[in-house]
Scaffold this motif. Structure first.
Motif, PDB file in Angstrom:
ATOM      1  N   TRP A  51      -5.058   4.611   7.240  1.00 41.11           N
ATOM      2  CA  TRP A  51      -4.872   3.226   6.813  1.00 41.11           C
ATOM      3  C   TRP A  51      -5.830   2.886   5.676  1.00 41.11           C
ATOM      4  O   TRP A  51      -6.899   3.493   5.545  1.00 41.11           O
ATOM      5  CB  TRP A  51      -5.101   2.282   7.995  1.00 41.11           C
ATOM      6  CG  TRP A  51      -4.314   2.640   9.208  1.00 41.11           C
ATOM      7  CD1 TRP A  51      -4.779   3.174  10.375  1.00 41.11           C
ATOM      8  CD2 TRP A  51      -2.893   2.524   9.368  1.00 41.11           C
ATOM      9  NE1 TRP A  51      -3.757   3.388  11.259  1.00 41.11           N
ATOM     10  CE2 TRP A  51      -2.572   2.997  10.674  1.00 41.11           C
ATOM     11  CE3 TRP A  51      -1.853   2.051   8.556  1.00 41.11           C
ATOM     12  CZ2 TRP A  51      -1.275   3.019  11.166  1.00 41.11           C
ATOM     13  CZ3 TRP A  51      -0.562   2.071   9.056  1.00 41.11           C
ATOM     14  CH2 TRP A  51      -0.277   2.550  10.332  1.00 41.11           C
ATOM     15  N   PRO A  52      -5.491   1.905   4.844  1.00 38.05           N
ATOM     16  CA  PRO A  52      -6.421   1.460   3.795  1.00 38.05           C
ATOM     17  C   PRO A  52      -7.754   1.030   4.412  1.00 38.05           C
ATOM     18  O   PRO A  52      -7.793   0.588   5.577  1.00 38.05           O
ATOM     19  CB  PRO A  52      -5.698   0.269   3.156  1.00 38.05           C
ATOM     20  CG  PRO A  52      -4.234   0.528   3.431  1.00 38.05           C
ATOM     21  CD  PRO A  52      -4.190   1.196   4.779  1.00 38.05           C
ATOM     22  N   PRO A  53      -8.861   1.159   3.679  1.00 42.31           N
ATOM     23  CA  PRO A  53     -10.200   0.899   4.248  1.00 42.31           C
ATOM     24  C   PRO A  53     -10.364  -0.489   4.859  1.00 42.31           C
ATOM     25  O   PRO A  53     -11.112  -0.663   5.813  1.00 42.31           O
ATOM     26  CB  PRO A  53     -11.128   1.073   3.031  1.00 42.31           C
ATOM     27  CG  PRO A  53     -10.367   1.967   2.097  1.00 42.31           C
ATOM     28  CD  PRO A  53      -8.928   1.624   2.279  1.00 42.31           C
ATOM     29  N   ASP A  54      -9.687  -1.492   4.323  1.00 42.41           N
ATOM     30  CA  ASP A  54      -9.891  -2.863   4.809  1.00 42.41           C
ATOM     31  C   ASP A  54      -8.891  -3.267   5.885  1.00 42.41           C
ATOM     32  O   ASP A  54      -8.777  -4.447   6.233  1.00 42.41           O
ATOM     33  CB  ASP A  54      -9.802  -3.843   3.639  1.00 42.41           C
ATOM     34  CG  ASP A  54      -8.465  -3.744   2.898  1.00 42.41           C
ATOM     35  OD1 ASP A  54      -7.772  -2.716   3.062  1.00 42.41           O
ATOM     36  OD2 ASP A  54      -8.125  -4.679   2.146  1.00 42.41           O
ATOM     37  N   THR A  86       3.033   7.749   4.064  1.00 38.56           N
ATOM     38  CA  THR A  86       2.111   7.111   3.127  1.00 38.56           C
ATOM     39  C   THR A  86       2.616   7.299   1.708  1.00 38.56           C
ATOM     40  O   THR A  86       3.593   7.993   1.459  1.00 38.56           O
ATOM     41  CB  THR A  86       0.690   7.676   3.279  1.00 38.56           C
ATOM     42  OG1 THR A  86       0.731   9.092   3.093  1.00 38.56           O
ATOM     43  CG2 THR A  86       0.149   7.383   4.665  1.00 38.56           C
ATOM     44  N   HIS A  94       0.812  -1.210   0.000  1.00 37.60           N
ATOM     45  CA  HIS A  94       0.000   0.000   0.000  1.00 37.60           C
ATOM     46  C   HIS A  94       0.851   1.269   0.000  1.00 37.60           C
ATOM     47  O   HIS A  94       0.329   2.368   0.225  1.00 37.60           O
ATOM     48  CB  HIS A  94      -0.937   0.014   1.215  1.00 37.60           C
ATOM     49  CG  HIS A  94      -2.085  -0.951   1.094  1.00 37.60           C
ATOM     50  ND1 HIS A  94      -2.025  -2.252   1.549  1.00 37.60           N
ATOM     51  CD2 HIS A  94      -3.324  -0.817   0.543  1.00 37.60           C
ATOM     52  CE1 HIS A  94      -3.168  -2.857   1.316  1.00 37.60           C
ATOM     53  NE2 HIS A  94      -3.979  -2.013   0.700  1.00 37.60           N
ATOM     54  N   ASP A 129      -7.593  -3.079   9.756  1.00 42.47           N
ATOM     55  CA  ASP A 129      -7.919  -2.771  11.147  1.00 42.47           C
ATOM     56  C   ASP A 129      -6.612  -2.483  11.892  1.00 42.47           C
ATOM     57  O   ASP A 129      -5.746  -3.368  11.991  1.00 42.47           O
ATOM     58  CB  ASP A 129      -8.640  -3.958  11.793  1.00 42.47           C
ATOM     59  CG  ASP A 129      -8.869  -3.726  13.279  1.00 42.47           C
ATOM     60  OD1 ASP A 129      -9.420  -2.669  13.636  1.00 42.47           O
ATOM     61  OD2 ASP A 129      -8.461  -4.601  14.076  1.00 42.47           O
ATOM     62  N   SER A 169      -7.183   7.274  12.359  1.00 41.70           N
ATOM     63  CA  SER A 169      -7.616   5.978  11.815  1.00 41.70           C
ATOM     64  C   SER A 169      -7.765   6.001  10.299  1.00 41.70           C
ATOM     65  O   SER A 169      -7.671   4.955   9.641  1.00 41.70           O
ATOM     66  CB  SER A 169      -8.948   5.560  12.455  1.00 41.70           C
ATOM     67  OG  SER A 169      -9.955   6.541  12.191  1.00 41.70           O
ATOM     68  N   ASP A 170      -7.965   7.193   9.721  1.00 41.04           N
ATOM     69  CA  ASP A 170      -8.235   7.241   8.278  1.00 41.04           C
ATOM     70  C   ASP A 170      -6.971   7.213   7.425  1.00 41.04           C
ATOM     71  O   ASP A 170      -7.053   7.301   6.200  1.00 41.04           O
ATOM     72  CB  ASP A 170      -9.066   8.480   7.928  1.00 41.04           C
ATOM     73  CG  ASP A 170      -8.363   9.780   8.306  1.00 41.04           C
ATOM     74  OD1 ASP A 170      -7.251   9.724   8.876  1.00 41.04           O
ATOM     75  OD2 ASP A 170      -8.938  10.856   8.043  1.00 41.04           O
TER      76      ASP A 170
END
Length: 442
Positions: free
Chosen positions: A108-111, A75, A56, A113, A105-106
């Motif tokens: 990170w990639p959506p999927d 990132t 990512h 945790d 929290s945002d």
């Protein structure tokens, strides 16, 4: 969150001993430098077993210095003309242990945790180095210069770190480039494209050696302007140049031959945009290309060529066309307006013109001598098709491949037979154009 904008330079071993004092004593009409001393830094980089972060474009590390710790996430960013641009998040830690909950929290990639990710992370490699820093006020900008010496380690594998980083803390990227150009007036620096993290990942995974790759069709955003298309083409060519220069500097002599290909690609771009960007505006750019071409034609390895002041200054001139905005100041109002036109529409027109020129030359059987005379024309045409065909990549790729095959048959190390040349010529000419309004009813 902040965006890290920096230039990286590899320092030649012969320059290491004198560089700190030279930086301290260095003066410019536009600057003031303040030396901040040195500190030892240890950085541990983390990754999952399946390389989730790397896939990512994310780098995660804990940096320790003087019993203080900082956790950083970088990132996915860009390296444009040698300028590294990365969104970066930093948080202080009470100890050298990961705590991903401290990040937004945002990021990170959506999927993903964060809690599950933290459980899966393990140390992958580390970098240990001594950093000396100078804070420079230059024109309207504040720039930090860092000189790092140490090594990157992954298991039993390691390689040295000896690099200079210039990071824009406040101000304009144009000032960063201008300062770099002034500081490149002495030999001993080479533009670097690989971050410490990239080098660490390569050591840790012991992947296949980095290999040369061919120039490919340029992919441009669907609604890009001509201005954006120019920037994308230059960015692609400089990335190609820097990648293969790095291979050459690491001992791959075959990679040296890729650098003139990048130069030819950029020259063809200047020809294509000649009706939009007048020749007088590209004078300095073309002069820098010529200087680099002449240097590459001289004997000597990467160690003798790529660390020369003139070589670096010419490369920085090319980079300024992608990163900076100064060249546009020399355009008149109508020319600036034309730059905002559709790159796809421009590409369609230029594709038709280039094909018409090829048909006028290759519309009949040529002798071996005639093919050799037309070799530069073929190379120019192939580069033009690579620059202009991105909107039709699926259709364009096999179409362009036929013209590439003809060029390679002419320019290759072994002479192709007259029958082979004739067959490739016919195959290339027999193709229907893939772009609209080509005059072929397509």
């Amino acid at each position: 969150m902040s965006e890290e904008i920096e230039l990286k330079f590899i320092v030649h071993p012969d320059r290491v001993a004198t560089l700190p004092d030279w930086l301290t004593d260095w003066r410019s009409d536009y600057s003031h430098a303040e030396r901040h001393g040195s500190q030892s830094l240890t950085n541990i980089y983390y990754e999952t077993a399946d390389n989730l972060l790397r896939r990512h474009g994310i780098g995660l590390r804990i940096r320790g210095a003087n019993q203080r710790y900082e956790m950083t996430v970088k990132t996915a960013g860009r390296v444009v003309g040698g300028l590294h641009q990365h969104p970066e998040y930093n948080v202080e830690l009470p100890r050298d242990e990961l705590d991903l909950a401290r990040f937004p929290s945002d990021i990170w990639p959506p999927d993903v945790d964060p809690a599950a990710l933290q459980q899966a992370l393990q140390p992958l490699f580390c970098t240990d180095f001594v950093r000396e820093t100078w804070l420079v006020t230059y024109r309207q900008s504040v720039i930090e210069i860092a000189f790092d010496r140490g090594e990157v380690r992954a298991g039993q594998h390691s390689e040295p770190i000896c690099e200079l980083e210039m990071e824009l803390k406040l101000g304009q990227a144009d000032d960063l480039l201008a300062l770099a150009a002034e500081m490149a007036e002495e030999d001993g620096l080479r533009q670097g494209s690989l971050s410490k993290a990239a080098r660490g990942y390569h050591l840790a995974r012991q992947t296949m050696p980095r290999q040369p790759y061919p120039l490919d069709i340029l992919l441009v955003e669907p609604k890009a302007s001509i201005d954006q298309g120019i920037a994308t083409a230059l960015e692609s060519a400089l990335r190609y140049w820097q990648y293969h220069e790095e291979l050459w500097a690491r001992g791959d002599e075959s990679a040296r031959q890729r650098l003139p290909q990048a130069s030819a690609f950029m020259r063809e771009l200047l020809v294509l945009i000649g009706g939009v960007v007048p020749r007088k505006v590209t004078t300095l750019f073309r002069a820098a290309l010529t200087d680099l071409e002449n240097r590459l034609a001289q004997p000597g390895g990467a160690d003798q060529i790529c660390y020369r002041a003139g070589y670096l200054q010419s490369k920085l001139m090319l980079a300024s066309w992608v990163i900076g905005t100064g060249w546009r100041d020399h355009l008149e109002g109508k020319a600036r307006l034309r730059l905002q036109g559709s790159f796809k529409r421009f590409a369609d027109i230029m594709l038709g013109r280039n094909l018409a020129e090829l048909k006028s030359v290759f519309g009949r059987r040529l002798s071996a001598d005639e093919y050799l005379q037309q070799q530069p024309r073929l190379q120019r045409a192939v580069n033009a098709f690579l620059i202009l065909s991105g909107a039709y990549q699926d259709e364009a790729r096999p179409w362009v491949a036929h013209w590439q095959a003809l060029w390679q048959a002419v320019a290759g190390p072994q002479a192709a037979s007259p029958d082979e040349l004739e067959e490739r010529r016919k195959q290339a000419l027999a193709q229907a154009p893939f772009w609209p309004n080509s005059g072929a009813g397509h």
